[in-house]
Design an enzyme around this catalytic site. Structure first.
Site, PDB file in Angstrom:
ATOM      1  CG  HIS A  57      -0.133   0.126   2.492  1.00 39.25           C
ATOM      2  ND1 HIS A  57       0.522  -0.948   3.064  1.00 39.25           N
ATOM      3  CD2 HIS A  57       0.143   1.193   3.273  1.00 39.25           C
ATOM      4  CE1 HIS A  57       1.154  -0.545   4.145  1.00 39.25           C
ATOM      5  NE2 HIS A  57       0.948   0.756   4.296  1.00 39.25           N
ATOM      6  CG  HIS A  72       0.149   5.897   2.510  1.00 41.20           C
ATOM      7  ND1 HIS A  72      -1.085   5.300   2.601  1.00 41.20           N
ATOM      8  CD2 HIS A  72       0.880   5.448   3.551  1.00 41.20           C
ATOM      9  CE1 HIS A  72      -1.105   4.537   3.681  1.00 41.20           C
ATOM     10  NE2 HIS A  72       0.077   4.599   4.270  1.00 41.20           N
TER      11      HIS A  72
END
Length: 148
Positions: A57, A72
């Site tokens: 992620h 992110h």
């Protein structure tokens, strides 16, 4: 001067738009965010450098000048434990700006009740060193901001 590219396609927004105070209040550093297009796609490296941290992620790329950029993919996506993400590179790999790093689907993130917004942060940057922020529509690989 470091040119930081948009890692995903969508709409460039300020970090204040990120629904997480760690990013919206600049605690990690200055930068920008992208409200991603709601379609499957690839997240690309924002700069040329070495992948020093790689999670499904999120990832950090550090350039030859020592500057690191954090990407992110969504908020609270660490809770997914990698589900819905496919890594295309490995930690320690050298990557070029614009090279695909992760395959993901913002629609799946949103369907799970999370924000798919993508903070892009200049790590350890001094206040005021990030300028010329993109506004509105961007494609993956477009200029997102400059880091003086």
């Amino acid at each position: 001067m470091t040119t930081v590219l948009a890692p995903v396609a969508g709409a460039a927004v300020g970090l204040r738009a990120v629904p997480d105070p760690v990013f919206s209040e600049g605690l990690v550093g200055p930068g920008a965010a992208i409200e991603p297009a709601r379609e499957p796609g690839e997240a690309v490296s924002p700069i040329t450098g070495k992948i020093v941290k790689l999670h499904p992620h999120a990832f950090v790329v550090v350039g030859d000048d020592g500057r690191g950029v954090l990407v992110h993919l969504g908020i609270d996506t660490v809770q997914l434990k990698g589900e819905g993400f496919r890594l295309l590179v490995s930690e320690g790999d050298q990557v070029s700006a614009g090279q695909p790093v992760v395959v993901w689907n913002p629609l799946e993130i949103e369907a799970g009740g999370r924000s798919p917004v993508c903070p892009v942060v200049a790590l350890d940057a001094v206040e005021g060193s990030v300028t010329t922020l993109a506004q509105g529509a961007v494609r993956a690989g477009d200029e997102l901001f400059l880091w003086a």
